[in-house]
Design an enzyme around this catalytic site. Structure first.
Site: not given
Ligand code: NAP
Length: 304
Positions: A61, A163, A185, A269, A274
């Site tokens: 990351y 994962s 995951q 987020s 949020r």
């Molecule tokens: P997500 O919750 O699906 O997306 C988060 C994104 O949505 C952020 O950029 C956020 O922006 C945005 N967003 C827009 N409107 C929102 C709202 N109303 N509320 C909340 N967020 C909103 O999750 P993700 O960040 O893609 O993934 C979450 C976690 O999963 C990562 O941090 C990581 O730990 C894990 N992950 C793992 C893998 C893997 O291969 N194992 C891959 C991807 C992710 P803001 O920050 O501006 O709120």
């Protein structure tokens, strides 16, 4: 109409393992936008203050395709160094096994190095959960298992997870491990229901793995759905959100949490408000009918 069971206030990470919150916070995007350690600390506090104790990061990351490998772990390491008491307040999870520019490496040598490097960057002696980020086709699971069991025996890692593994890959690795897997995951959301239908969650229940759902909002797509199918999912969630006076995103987390496998959504987020809001997901109770209405919208075709 009867309600699906309430989500317990805590879950256990493996038998006899630490208690974790039923929602996690993820740090994939923590090192974006030149965020300072002080700003990162505010987000860590926002999660802990909201009762979110499982914090998920990875060595990759912060990597932008050219540089930045380890940046998110380093930033969290700075936060922990400035406020050492935070370490005990969280269940700390990280991942490794993606080695840029090569795709994946789970050779025993690389795994041992990767775990040590993560501990150095995080400035901790031990992580509570260490996950293989993506499967390395060229690694024999027996060899991988030996390296991971060794990390547990050395006290560097509390428990193990995978994962993005297939069901067969998870079973193969688990079979060789002395210290069995406690978490898996996959990507799971109302926009990505594969794990719900392909047997991954059934395997998680059978093996006692906590399913940690990555991108629970489809990477943010759910906030601004564009396709007819995504809009239909959002509309089905909005019906329940309106009835509970919560946001669509809160409803999206709670829909995952209502699954009997005990899905733990990883909130992505990086905004304190949020992150705090996500905890409201514990208050939403689903009827079977409403839950299936979201599933049908996600499938895009009626149930058989
Ligand atoms: P997500 O919750 O699906 O997306 C988060 C994104 O949505 C952020 O950029 C956020 O922006 C945005 N967003 C827009 N409107 C929102 C709202 N109303 N509320 C909340 N967020 C909103 O999750 P993700 O960040 O893609 O993934 C979450 C976690 O999963 C990562 O941090 C990581 O730990 C894990 N992950 C793992 C893998 C893997 O291969 N194992 C891959 C991807 C992710 P803001 O920050 O501006 O709120």
């Amino acid at each position: 109409m009867s309600l699906l069971p309430a989500v317990p206030a805590t879950r256990t990470l493996g038998e006899g393992g630490p208690a974790i919150s039923p929602i996690a916070w993820g740090m994939w995007r923590l090192a974006d936008d030149g965020r300072s350690a002080a700003e990162a600390a505010k987000l860590v506090h926002a999660a802990l203050d909201a009762g979110i104790t499982l914090l998920d990061t990875a060595d990759i990351y912060g990597f932008d395709g050219k540089a930045g490998f380890g940046k998110a772990e380093e930033l969290l390491g700075q936060v922990l160094a400035a406020e050492p008491g935070l370490r005990e307040a969280m269940v700390l999870a990280t991942k490794g096994g993606i080695l840029p520019p090569l795709p994946y490496d789970q050779s025993p040598e690389y795994l041992a190095e990767a775990i040590d490097a993560s501990l150095r960057r995080l400035r901790v002696e031990r992580v509570d959960l260490w996950q293989i980020h993506r499967p390395d086709i060229l690694a024999h699971p027996h060899e991988t298992a030996r390296a991971l069991d060794r990390a547990i025996a050395q006290g560097k890692v509390g428990a193990l997870g995978v994962s993005n593994f297939t069901i067969a890959q998870t079973a193969a690795l688990n079979g060789f491990l002395d210290h069995k897997l406690v978490a898996t995951q996959p990507e799971i959301s109302t926009l990505r229901i594969d794990a719900i239908e392909n047997g991954e969650l059934d395997q998680a229940m059978a093996l006692g793995l906590v399913p940690l759902a990555w991108s629970p909002l489809g990477g943010g797509r759910l906030a601004n759905p564009e396709t007819p199918r995504d809009k239909a999912v959002a509309a089905a969630l909005d019906t329940v959100a309106t009835a509970h006076d919560v946001s669509r995103t809160v409803t999206a987390y709670s829909w995952l949490m209502a699954h009997p496998a005990g899905i733990v959504p990883i909130v992505g987020s990086q905004q304190a408000a949020r992150i705090a809001e996500a905890a409201q997901a514990l208050t939403v109770r689903w009827t079977r009918q409403d839950w299936y209405a979201v599933l049908v919208a996600a499938r895009g075709v009626p149930l058989p």
